[in-house]
Design an enzyme around this catalytic site. Structure first.
Site, PDB file in Angstrom:
ATOM      1  N   ASN A 639     -68.616 -23.498 -45.859  1.00 49.46           N
ATOM      2  CA  ASN A 639     -69.500 -24.455 -45.186  1.00 49.46           C
ATOM      3  C   ASN A 639     -68.898 -25.859 -45.273  1.00 49.46           C
ATOM      4  O   ASN A 639     -68.963 -26.506 -46.313  1.00 49.46           O
ATOM      5  CB  ASN A 639     -70.889 -24.415 -45.828  1.00 49.46           C
ATOM      6  CG  ASN A 639     -71.889 -25.291 -45.093  1.00 49.46           C
ATOM      7  OD1 ASN A 639     -71.554 -26.401 -44.672  1.00 49.46           O
ATOM      8  ND2 ASN A 639     -73.109 -24.798 -44.927  1.00 49.46           N
ATOM      9  N   GLU A 713     -65.099 -28.928 -58.640  1.00 54.77           N
ATOM     10  CA  GLU A 713     -64.579 -29.838 -59.652  1.00 54.77           C
ATOM     11  C   GLU A 713     -63.328 -30.586 -59.240  1.00 54.77           C
ATOM     12  O   GLU A 713     -63.012 -31.640 -59.795  1.00 54.77           O
ATOM     13  CB  GLU A 713     -64.322 -29.036 -60.945  1.00 54.77           C
ATOM     14  CG  GLU A 713     -65.643 -28.525 -61.504  1.00 54.77           C
ATOM     15  CD  GLU A 713     -65.496 -27.440 -62.560  1.00 54.77           C
ATOM     16  OE1 GLU A 713     -65.471 -27.786 -63.737  1.00 54.77           O
ATOM     17  OE2 GLU A 713     -65.416 -26.264 -62.201  1.00 54.77           O
TER      18      GLU A 713
END
Lengths: 748, 351, 165
Positions: A639, A713
């Site tokens: 996405n 991250e």
């Protein structure tokens, strides 16, 4: 048995689409229920008293004063704490720390819980906890890296990282024609998710229901159950929305255990919500580090050695050492590589994983050191990195499963306008009088996978239910996992009901390590595939089916139909296959995790390049990051909208690391003096402008079936160094610690 | 929070009559309620002043002076078009403080009564003479950065955190206060007290007195074309000042005829030095001149080794604020008020 | 002691008994009036998660004593949408992904509604950033938040013009 292969599914009908968040409506209207939003009948409020010294023991608590306060019902101290069935020093699950649950009167860090007060109202419990007015016998504290001896340790599992050594390091040093030997420090940081840790605990006999944010539902159930001598399946944990975790919400904490204990003791529901100040204590933190980096290059500016020594703090009673030095081992081609870690025990809470553990701190030092090396070599920092580009994993020679880092450099540099950057610092000053500097850093984050299970149920109306106890802490699991699930059956997103965030569902694993989408997504994908495999078998073996006799592997699923790929006129609806087989629904299960045989064949990482522009007032030395362009290659992007948000969030964390975050201790008591949002700065909106993210296409056939690497991250990695380097470029000052503050730039 | 008795008087007389030793006046609550939660302030009685009529007015007088009611919110004052036009650096200081939400709540009088943000004052278990007379001062030998460089005493090193008060000091505001014995005015310079050996005495208010208004004179409005507030801080917004300065000049034919300079975040009150201002008069704006004035303003400053940089930064802040004032007040409030990054190259104000 | 206050809460008149003067507006909403949409992030006015509109102006509910609010009009996140129709700020937050975990979101949205009503920021991104700086988002959704406020501000201004015409 080729006929039992899953039919192919049409991939990309949902994956790849920038769908808005499925939980968006709930979140913008305030109906998304976070743990502390639950207020069951008969609730008691629990507030814990935190130690205000870091080392010593509690010599007195004014329990009588607390008990006398109107509305206070119970005061629990080490003297009267009901027994726990599990030893709080043991490690019941793979991610466990010694838990501080009022074992005795010893204080090992400031913020440690020393008593729990229950009250009929939040106001009463809060004041009761204050009235305890603890007195202490205090010992001298050790809260800075130099306050205790640094020691080496034997690597052992979670918390005590191993190092690495490849090639002849001494020879690498000797072969260098130019070298640097620099030391960088990073400050202690606290996760500070906006939602503090909260818990609402309710017992019904020996069954426990918990509303508490968790990044690992089933693991948390096991962790909590352990303390109360009940099987994990007796614990129901609901965590539909998590107000940020960043690594702090995977491990049960002492105050949460105490709240459950209080609920058992009183046979009433108990709610405990950490205060902001209490977030600086028992929930882990990113430990401070000091890192020595010795880099050398030969006459061709090729790295002969990267020698990275990390020193990190841990607590006096448990082990978590920031694996910072390992961050330098996978990135640049060097003749020799070494990473080593030592620890220093301090009177602080046990550190733990915090967004980008190891990589964030390690990259901050490495990327600045690379800049320093480039400077010594008289080379553009980007060119220097390209000069030392690793085509295979340094040390091992393993191929990368995919690595579009070169493209990241190129696209990021082009978007940023890196070309023409002056080599020397202090060369760019705008009409506004502000010094401008440009810096860059490389980002790398590994692609670990944990294990997850999922279940798919195809319903006769053609819709499907997918279930896994995955968690959404903001990364977008509600949306992204549903997209993967829908694709696994060739359905549209609105044909899929997706259930997650509840421990009774199949174990969705851990939302951590940037591996949740790949792992839980893999499980969902496999569960959908399992349904299709069964459907295909039914159809192709049934003479009444138009698909009778077709090879299962030549089927595709689309829009509720199974079709024969080479002749789409031969097709049958899912529902018809079910009905004819006399089934009302069909259930499949799936497992997510790395295929064992894939793990050893390739090195697997996400990569990226971050370019930063800072402006610095030449006299006042206030810094502002004015542009931040990050280009990342992270496998398949499910996405794009949510991926951009994740990466931007990480880059803002990088800004925060570089310029803001540092817990400061009082040197006498060991107390953190800036334990609030006024003193412990994180960026506000005005600190963020000119943010851009580019995702570089990457097909990775090895990392996992879906080709997903993870984006949670990596945004922080590379950004810290890029900003540090940009500040040097603006000012000519090489500050070798983070955060970089006004005083550092003011110094002559 | 300790239990307290809550009263909401409807008139000024009722308010004054409800005072008792150990009570607190409640305005916007942005500082008081916070300190009550921390246990730093433990009033027996809280007297809510929000229902007293007439404390919320901003009134321009015939003579061009302005009277600002004590309960006017920071936001309302900063956004009052006439006020911002005549006292732009006061508006700029207000808008550089706290957040949009807090400025809607915080009041003019509350801002004057704002307590120090020293971490040792705010922690109930730390020794603090300001909070508990005679307890000692844990801040003195600490790494605390919010520390007075000027006017500190062995008993206390706290700073006043207000932005608003800095230009008010420079513009010589008057504080109108009321007690059971009537109304009096206190010159701004006398309102906040240096700690000396009684740091618990923070203002010139007598027991039971309360602020009912602030006054700024027409003369103070005479600086409007050259008046700036500058606030150096650790993040771009929503942070207390590391150092701050309010600078206002009156200029004729390119020559400074009068100058005002007050520094923030360096002492227990806004710091204003007459000698520094006098240096400016009769000269054309010039970096060296502003440097000398800044030097004079910080004369006598002392800091422990880890904060010596702050003395330097305060001087630079003062000099820059003067330079910004000399350029002229911007016609529109900068997008980032009082920020080094908020400088505009656009139109200047013409009052 | 027990105080009675009358509030207009999300458009509805409510008589509320306050049995403890220490109760803040935030804890009143969350713990006593079953309106937990307003969030507690710091309880000290330092993060903005508890932002609500009090008499049309944004304020930190954590620093307001409930006892003092007799007669006040309070709007919380639960009262912003009109039935199924989202407020333009809510819709823009979804479209621009102005949140991740969603915890600061009610406060961000109420703050944005307040900021737009204040009228100083318009659609100038730098003024929006400054004006929204009282709302901390730890996930780092500021880019989307700024875009969302910009778009909502434009849309609302256009609608106002349309309504006026």
């Amino acid at each position: 048995m080729s006929d039992t292969l899953s039919p192919q599914i049409r991939f990309g009908s949902n994956a790849g689409q920038p769908a808005t968040r499925r939980d968006g409506l709930a979140k913008v209207t305030g109906v998304a229920t976070f743990a502390a939003d639950n207020t069951p009948e008969g609730l008691l409020y629990a507030v814990y008293a935190p130690a205000k010294i870091a080392r010593g023991r509690v010599s007195h608590l004014d329990v009588a004063a607390a008990e006398a306060h109107p509305g206070v019902t119970h005061v629990i101290t080490p003297q009267n704490r009901p027994e726990l069935q599990g030893d709080p020093s043991a490690k019941p699950t793979m991610f466990s720390f010694r838990t501080e649950v009022l074992q005795d009167d010893t204080v090992c860090y400031a913020g440690q819980p020393i008593a729990l007060v229950l009250g009929e109202t939040l106001e009463a419990a809060t004041e009761g906890a204050r009235l305890l007015a603890p007195q202490y016998v205090a010992d001298p504290v050790r809260v800075a890296l130099d306050d205790n001896l640094a020691t080496s340790f034997e690597p052992a599992g979670f918390g005590l990282p191993g190092g690495a050594s490849h090639g002849d390091v001494e020879a690498g040093h000797a072969a260098a024609t130019r070298s640097i030997d620099v030391s960088y420090e990073t400050a202690a940081q606290y996760h500070n998710a906006m939602e503090t840790h909260a818990i609402v605990a309710q017992w019904d006999g020996d069954r426990l229901t918990l509303d508490t944010p968790s990044q690992a539902l089933n693991l948390s159930c096991a962790g909590f159950a352990y303390f109360f001598g009940i099987p994990p399946e007796n614990v129901t944990l609901r965590s539909p929305y998590i107000g940020g975790g960043f690594g702090s919400k995977a491990i049960p904490t002492g105050p949460q255990v105490l709240a459950i204990l209080a609920a058992r003791m009183t046979q009433r529901p108990v709610k405990l919500m950490f205060t902001r100040q209490q977030m600086f204590g028992p929930v882990g933190h990113r430990g401070a580090t000091r890192q020595r980096l010795r880099l050398g290059v030969d006459e061709n500016t090729a790295l002969t050695v990267i020698d990275h020594e990390g020193l990190a703090e841990t607590s006096t009673f448990d082990d978590f050492v920031e694996p910072a030095a390992n961050a330098s081992q996978d990135l640049y081609a060097a003749g020799a590589l070494r990473a080593s870690h030592r620890l220093v025990r301090l009177d602080v809470g046990t550190p733990g994983p915090m967004r980008g553990p190891g990589e964030a701190s390690g990259s901050a030092a490495l990327e600045c050191a690379m800049d320093e090396m480039a400077e010594v070599a008289g080379m553009d920092p980007l060119e220097f990195r390209l000069r030392n580009y690793a085509e295979t994993q340094p040390g091992t020679g393993l191929p990368y499963s995919s690595k579009a880092l070169r493209e990241c450099y190129a696209e990021g540099a082009a978007r940023f306008g890196w070309e023409g950057r002056p080599l020397e610092p202090r060369q760019m000053q705008g009409a506004d009088g502000l010094l401008t500097g440009w810096g860059m850093g490389t980002a790398l984050f590994p692609c670990p996978m944990f294990a997850a299970e999922a279940r798919a149920t195809l319903r006769p109306d053609g819709t499907a239910l997918f279930e896994t106890s995955a968690v959404d802490m903001g990364q977008g699991a509600w949306t992204v996992l549903a997209q993967i699930a829908a694709d696994s059956l060739g359905l549209t997103l609105d044909q899929v009901e997706f259930r997650a965030g509840h421990s009774a569902l199949p174990d969705g694993g851990v939302a951590g390590g940037s591996g949740h989408t790949a792992t839980a997504g893999g499980a969902l994908h496999a569960a959908g595939g399992d349904v299709l495999r069964q459907l295909g078998e039914l159809a192709t073996e049934d003479p009444q089916s138009p698909l009778y006799g077709a090879g299962n592997s030549s089927l595709v699923a689309r829009d509720g139909w199974l079709l024969l790929e080479e002749d789409e006129s031969r097709r049958e609806r899912f529902a018809d296959i079910l009905i004819r087989a006399g089934q009302t629904e069909m259930t499949g299960t799936g497992h997510g995790g790395r295929a064992p045989e894939a793990a050893g064949r390739h090195a697997m990482n996400s990569h990226g390049a971050v370019f930063a522009e800072v402006k610095v007032d030449p006299d006042l030395c206030q810094v502002r990051v004015t542009r931040l362009v990050g280009a990342f290659a992270a496998g398949r992007i499910i996405n794009p909208r949510l991926t951009e948000s994740q990466l931007m969030g990480g880059m803002i964390w990088g800004t925060s690391f570089a310029l803001h975050e540092a817990a400061r201790h009082d040197r006498r008591s060991g107390r953190i003096v800036n334990a609030d949002f006024a003193g412990y700065h994180v960026p506000v909106n005005a600190d963020v402008s000119g943010l851009e993210v580019i995702t570089v296409h990457e097909d990775d056939p090895y990392v996992n079936a879906l080709g997903i690497k993870g984006v949670g991250e990596i945004g922080i990695v590379g950004t810290v160094g890029a900003i540090g380097n940009a500040i040097w470029h603006a000012t000519g000052k090489r500050v070798r610690h983070f955060p970089i503050r006004i005083a550092d730039l003011l110094a002559p | 929070m300790k239990h307290f008795d809550y009263v909401q008087p409807k008139t000024m007389d009722e308010a004054l009559a409800s005072w008792e030793p150990g009570a607190s006046w409640l305005g916007g609550g942005t500082n008081l309620v916070d300190l009550m939660k921390l246990g730093v302030t433990q009033p027996q009685r809280v007297i809510d002043l929000t229902r007293i009529p007439d404390l919320g007015e901003i009134t321009f007088q015939q003579d061009g002076s302005v009277r600002i009611g004590a309960m006017v919110s920071n936001a309302a004052l900063a956004r009052h078009a006439g006020f911002a036009q005549h006292f732009p650096m006061v508006a700029e200081a207000l808008l550089s403080g706290a957040s949009g939400q807090l400025r809607n709540m915080a009041t003019v009088a509350g801002n004057l009564m704002q307590r120090t943000r020293c971490a040792y004052f705010q922690e109930e278990t730390a020794a603090c003479n300001r909070r508990t007379p005679g307890a000692g001062c844990d801040a003195r030998d600490s790494d605390e950065e919010l520390r007075a460089l000027l006017g500190a005493s062995p008993a206390c090193v706290a700073t006043n955190p207000s932005d608003f008060c800095v230009p008010l000091a420079a513009l010589e505001a008057q504080v109108e206060v009321r007690g059971v014995n009537g109304t009096r005015e206190i010159p701004f310079a006398d309102f906040h007290l240096l700690p000396g050996d009684q740091p618990e005495r923070e203002t010139a208010l007598e027991e039971g007195e309360l602020i009912i208004a602030l006054h700024l004179s027409a003369a103070a409005a005479g600086f409007a074309r050259h008046a700036r507030y500058l606030k150096v801080r650790d993040r771009t917004s929503f942070a207390f000042a590391t150092t701050a300065a309010a600078a206002a000049l009156r200029m004729e034919d390119g020559i400074i005829t009068e100058g005002r300079l007050a520094l923030g975040a360096v002492a227990a009150r806004p710091w204003r030095v007459a000698e520094a201002e006098a240096l400016l008069v009769g000269h054309a704006p010039d970096a060296a001149l502003f440097g000398r004035a800044a030097e004079a303003a910080m004369a006598g400053a002392e800091a422990p080794a880890h904060l010596e940089w702050k003395i330097d930064l305060a001087r630079r802040t003062a000099a820059r604020a003067l330079a910004m004032a000399a350029v002229g007040t911007p016609a529109r409030m900068p997008a980032l008020p009082a920020s080094p990054f908020g400088q505009q190259n656009g139109d200047l104000a013409h009052v | 002691m027990s105080l009675f206050i009358s509030l207009t809460l999300n458009g509805e008149a409510r008589d509320v008994s306050i049995d403890d003067p220490r109760v803040t507006l935030l804890d009143l909403l969350r713990e006593r009036l079953a309106l937990p949409g307003t969030k507690k992030g710091c309880d000290r006015g330092q993060c903005g998660a508890c932002t609500v509109l009090v008499n049309g102006r944004r304020a930190n509910a954590c620093l307001m004593l409930a006892a003092g609010l007799d007669g006040a009009q309070i709007t919380t996140i639960e009262g912003l949408a009109r039935g199924e129709d989202l407020h333009p700020v809510q819709a823009a937050f979804i479209e621009h992904d102005g949140f991740q975990c969603g915890y600061c979101t009610p406060g961000q949205i109420m703050s944005a509604v307040g900021l737009i009503a204040e009228g100083d920021a318009g659609s100038d991104p730098e003024r929006i950033r400054e004006g929204m700086s009282g709302n901390i988002c730890r996930c780092g959704a500021y880019h989307g938040i700024t875009l969302a406020v910009q778009e909502a501000s434009r849309r609302m201004a256009a609608k106002e013009e349309g309504d006026a015409a």
